[in-house]
Write a protein that holds these residues in place. Structure first.
Motif, PDB file in Angstrom:
ATOM      1  N   UNK A 155       1.007  -1.505   0.018  1.00  0.00           N
ATOM      2  CA  UNK A 155       0.066   0.215  -0.301  1.00  0.00           C
ATOM      3  C   UNK A 155       1.047   0.819  -0.308  1.00  0.00           C
ATOM      4  N   UNK A 164       2.458   1.967  -3.401  1.00  0.00           N
ATOM      5  CA  UNK A 164       1.828   2.509  -4.679  1.00  0.00           C
ATOM      6  C   UNK A 164       1.174   3.699  -4.400  1.00  0.00           C
ATOM      7  N   UNK A 165       1.463   4.677  -3.849  1.00  0.00           N
ATOM      8  CA  UNK A 165       1.274   6.081  -3.791  1.00  0.00           C
ATOM      9  C   UNK A 165       2.349   6.666  -4.069  1.00  0.00           C
ATOM     10  N   UNK A 166       1.578   7.331  -5.314  1.00  0.00           N
ATOM     11  CA  UNK A 166       2.208   8.608  -6.374  1.00  0.00           C
ATOM     12  C   UNK A 166       2.648   9.370  -5.486  1.00  0.00           C
ATOM     13  N   UNK A 167       3.489  10.184  -5.335  1.00  0.00           N
ATOM     14  CA  UNK A 167       3.409  11.026  -4.515  1.00  0.00           C
ATOM     15  C   UNK A 167       4.779  12.120  -5.735  1.00  0.00           C
ATOM     16  N   UNK A 168       4.566  13.189  -4.850  1.00  0.00           N
ATOM     17  CA  UNK A 168       5.200  14.088  -6.062  1.00  0.00           C
ATOM     18  C   UNK A 168       6.624  14.293  -6.410  1.00  0.00           C
ATOM     19  N   UNK A 221       8.555  11.465  -6.454  1.00  0.00           N
ATOM     20  CA  UNK A 221       9.086  10.218  -7.466  1.00  0.00           C
ATOM     21  C   UNK A 221       7.888  10.590  -9.114  1.00  0.00           C
ATOM     22  N   UNK A 222       8.787  11.300  -9.703  1.00  0.00           N
ATOM     23  CA  UNK A 222       7.907  10.592 -11.830  1.00  0.00           C
ATOM     24  C   UNK A 222       8.202   9.972 -12.192  1.00  0.00           C
ATOM     25  N   UNK A 223       7.675   9.726 -13.260  1.00  0.00           N
ATOM     26  CA  UNK A 223       7.905   9.051 -14.062  1.00  0.00           C
ATOM     27  C   UNK A 223       8.882   7.657 -14.376  1.00  0.00           C
ATOM     28  N   UNK A 224       8.311   7.399 -12.446  1.00  0.00           N
ATOM     29  CA  UNK A 224       8.594   6.458 -12.591  1.00  0.00           C
ATOM     30  C   UNK A 224       7.701   4.933 -12.309  1.00  0.00           C
ATOM     31  N   UNK A 225       7.287   4.030 -12.930  1.00  0.00           N
ATOM     32  CA  UNK A 225       6.120   2.916 -12.404  1.00  0.00           C
ATOM     33  C   UNK A 225       5.784   2.875 -11.028  1.00  0.00           C
ATOM     34  N   UNK A 226       4.591   2.757 -10.980  1.00  0.00           N
ATOM     35  CA  UNK A 226       4.294   2.855  -9.262  1.00  0.00           C
ATOM     36  C   UNK A 226       3.893   1.727  -9.124  1.00  0.00           C
ATOM     37  N   UNK A 227       4.195   0.519  -8.595  1.00  0.00           N
ATOM     38  CA  UNK A 227       4.212  -0.328  -7.791  1.00  0.00           C
ATOM     39  C   UNK A 227       2.612  -0.712  -7.494  1.00  0.00           C
ATOM     40  N   UNK A 232      -1.160   3.046 -13.983  1.00  0.00           N
ATOM     41  CA  UNK A 232      -0.060   2.416 -15.010  1.00  0.00           C
ATOM     42  C   UNK A 232      -1.131   2.435 -16.124  1.00  0.00           C
ATOM     43  N   UNK A 271       1.800  14.758 -11.061  1.00  0.00           N
ATOM     44  CA  UNK A 271       3.152  15.104 -11.039  1.00  0.00           C
ATOM     45  C   UNK A 271       3.883  13.502 -11.626  1.00  0.00           C
ATOM     46  N   UNK A 285       3.846  12.208   3.235  1.00  0.00           N
ATOM     47  CA  UNK A 285       3.699  11.005   3.199  1.00  0.00           C
ATOM     48  C   UNK A 285       4.912  10.816   3.973  1.00  0.00           C
TER      49      UNK A 285
END
Lengths: 326, 333
Positions: A255, A258-262, A264-270, B197, B221, B263
């Motif tokens: 969990x 899987x949270x997008x944070x500002x 980490x850009x252009x990374x694939x989300x878990x 994704x 973002x 976070x």
């Protein structure tokens, strides 16, 4: 010290059309005076039902609430006659819902709805209740409170309605505030305002707060302790810093990842594959096993018990010891 | 840079407020969108953020021509589509589609999933039933759904699955642009990452452009190349997403970003909640001058009188006179 609110092995079973539905299977929580417990979970995890059960708001004809123990301060709520228990609601134990219109009557003015609380619980005449209601509206950041007293719910914005509901919940200075996603329907800017109000009121009165949310950012700001719910069970309990620094349960780990944070850009989300289980069809073994990257055969057959890790920390995973070692 | 695919030129959308039973007359105007210019390049993802009431959804609807504009022009693929009639829009509709926030509302409960996905194909393409079936199966596969779901009903699906159906339907006519109006807000946290994704993959596989309307700045973002921040019907800042997220210039963008919870409990505890006071004013009676001035920390007398224009500052544009007059900032014009 006696916890402000404590529930031990809570289970809630609804009468389904064909067979009973276990919405909450085993939930143990406690929160001390002046502290905030955040309850995290997705839809169907049983977080809202747990709160309603603690408030005694579930219809006894359609549901069975079981618990080894349910105490508000020193008072055993389960042993209390219904009328006495109801008298505590809105007085010692108050609740705020996600949608403020759940608690507001569209036909009544704000003044009527606020003063009613004091008329019922404090036996105050309306004239004496009005100044207290105005003071509380002002305390929750509503400008021109005298004018707002005459307003009806539809005349207020969503953020303002949620403040009114909060004012209503706080009028009797409850020992415990249960808040079910109180800011989910609000903009981030208004969310910050409402969360700050809860913090301020807590600092002033020392009330305990149980805050249900799915937003880990809200958890990071508000929680002292966190309980992670999944499939009707508490899968992990920890102090907030421990939970973020060293999550023990695979669900908590996934969990948080899987949270997008500002940052980490252009990374694939878990991603956690699949979806949370419906209370109608929970898997037989560990409730998270079908989505878990670490599940082994044993996970699919028996429900893991809650393991105490010290300092009030618990985890419900048979592999947590070997997984923690890496 | 790639060619411009869609462009809004000083678009206004005003809703008249009428009173009177027999001869209703206009007593006020809701200025939902009040002079927005925005372009989306081919293959680009543009984020549109702001509080509720900022006009971001109405802007998306104006671009789709689901909403007539009061003034300004809407261009798509080199064509001025502002005045196109219903039947003339038919050709545009297949190239520009939409996914809404609530997957429940966008699935007809009486239509099987396969029929829902096939509906745009029925309208726009001449296919045999067999061709349609195989296209639906391929679309469901592309959004990560089992082909067997085509025979199921919407109520049998989870929220995340239904949102994937919405995306499959938006993809059916091979569009160039999809307007995504809060596509993940109604989903569970663990499902949001799956859908983000998926949107990211589809965009790269198909060279799609998105207008991504959202209030979750973390998701913005993650997915967007550029972002425009709206306040009360106007764009107050726009530029590359990295610049805006890392170093916002407009006081409103700064406040909006500060309101987002951190976070990390250690940092959250150290910084505390950052609160922007007040609420977004009514678009029926916007404040004079800069609409943000009643809530702004840096307000000067001029802010109350003159409405600031968007000025170019490096790679972005900002509508704040205080900022653009500060000498240390590199200002291009």
């Amino acid at each position: 010290m006696t916890p402000a609110l404590e529930v031990d092995s809570l289970a809630v079973i609804f009468a389904g059309e064909r067979e009973p539905i276990t919405a909450v299977e085993d939930v143990s929580l406690s929160v001390a005076k002046g502290r905030t417990l955040c309850v995290v979970g997705e839809s169907g995890s049983g977080k809202s039902v747990s709160l309603l059960a603690m408030m005694g708001l579930l219809d006894p004809r359609r549901s069975t609430v079981q618990a080894r123990n349910l105490r508000l301060g020193g008072v055993d709520l389960l042993g209390l006659p219904a009328a006495q228990r109801r008298a505590l609601n809105g007085d010692r134990l108050a609740m705020v819902f996600q949608d403020p219109m759940t608690s507001l009557n569209p036909y009544l003015s704000i003044a009527t709805q606020l003063t009613e609380v004091l008329e019922v619980h404090r036996k105050l005449p309306r004239a004496a209740a009005v100044p207290q209601a105005i003071a509380m509206l002002s305390a929750v950041g509503i400008s021109a409170p005298e004018r707002r007293m005459r307003a009806y719910p539809h005349e207020l914005s969503g953020g303002m309605r949620q403040r009114v509901v909060l004012a209503m919940a706080l009028l009797c200075h409850p020992d415990v505030l249960l808040a079910d996603e109180p800011t989910t329907a609000l903009d981030v800017t208004i969310q910050a305002q409402v969360l700050q109000l809860i913090q301020q009121q807590q600092a002033n009165t020392g009330m305990a707060v149980v805050l249900v949310t799915h937003d880990m950012g809200v958890v990071a700001h508000m929680a002292d302790d966190v309980a992670v719910l999944y499939g009707g069970l508490v899968v992990e309990r920890a102090a907030v810093r421990d939970l973020f620094a060293t999550p023990q349960h695979p669900y908590t780990q996934a969990l948080l990842a899987s949270i997008p944070s500002k940052g980490q850009r252009n990374q694939r989300l878990h991603v956690i594959a699949g979806s949370p289980p419906s209370p109608l069809s929970r898997p037989p073994g560990c409730v998270f096993a079908p989505r878990c990257a670490f599940a082994i055969d044993r996970c699919l057959t028996a429900r893991p018990a809650e393991t105490a890790l010290g300092d009030g920390r618990t985890v419900r995973c048979i592999r947590h010891a070997e997984l923690a070692r890496g | 840079m790639a060619e411009v695919l869609a462009r809004l030129d000083d678009v206004h959308v005003h809703f008249p407020v009428r009173e009177g039973l027999l001869l209703p007359r206009e007593v006020a105007r809701v200025r939902a969108v009040d002079g927005v210019s925005l372009s989306i390049h081919k293959g680009e993802v543009v984020g549109l953020v702001g509080e509720s009431g900022s006009g971001k959804s109405t802007t998306g609807r104006a671009l789709l021509r689901l909403q007539d504009v009061t003034a300004g022009r809407v261009h798509f693929a080199g064509l001025d589509i502002t005045q196109l009639r219903r039947h003339e829009l038919q050709a545009i509709r297949r190239r520009m589609t939409v996914v809404f926030q609530d997957p429940e509302a966008s699935c007809n409960p009486r239509m099987r999933i396969g029929d829902a996905v096939a509906e745009p194909l029925r309208v726009h393409e001449r296919l045999t039933a067999e061709q349609r079936r195989s296209k639906v199966a391929s679309l469901l596969d592309q959004v990560g759904l089992d082909g067997g779901l085509a025979q199921r009903w919407p109520h049998e699906l989870s929220g995340g699955q239904r949102q994937r159906v919405g995306i499959a339907r938006a993809l059916a006519t091979d569009p160039d642009l999809i307007v995504l109006d809060e596509p993940i807000s109604a989903l569970d946290v663990s499902i949001q990452a799956q859908v983000l994704n998926l949107l990211d993959d589809l965009r790269h596989q198909r060279g799609l452009s998105y207008l991504f309307i959202a209030h979750d700045l973390g998701a913005v973002a993650h997915l967007c190349d550029r972002v425009a921040v709206m306040y009360l019907g106007r764009v107050v800042e726009q530029g590359p997403v990295g610049d805006i997220i890392e170093a916002p210039l407009h006081p409103y963008t700064q406040a909006l970003l500060r309101s987002v919870p951190l976070l990390d409990p250690v940092a959250a505890h150290a910084r505390g909640l950052q609160v922007l006071d007040g609420e977004i004013p009514s678009p029926m009676a916007p404040p004079s001058g800069c609409a943000f001035h009643p809530r702004c920390r840096n307000v000067v007398a001029n802010c109350r009188q003159n409405r600031p224009e968007l000025l170019t500052v490096g790679a972005r544009s900002v509508a704040c006179p205080v900022l653009t007059q500060t000498p240390q900032l590199p200002i291009a014009s």
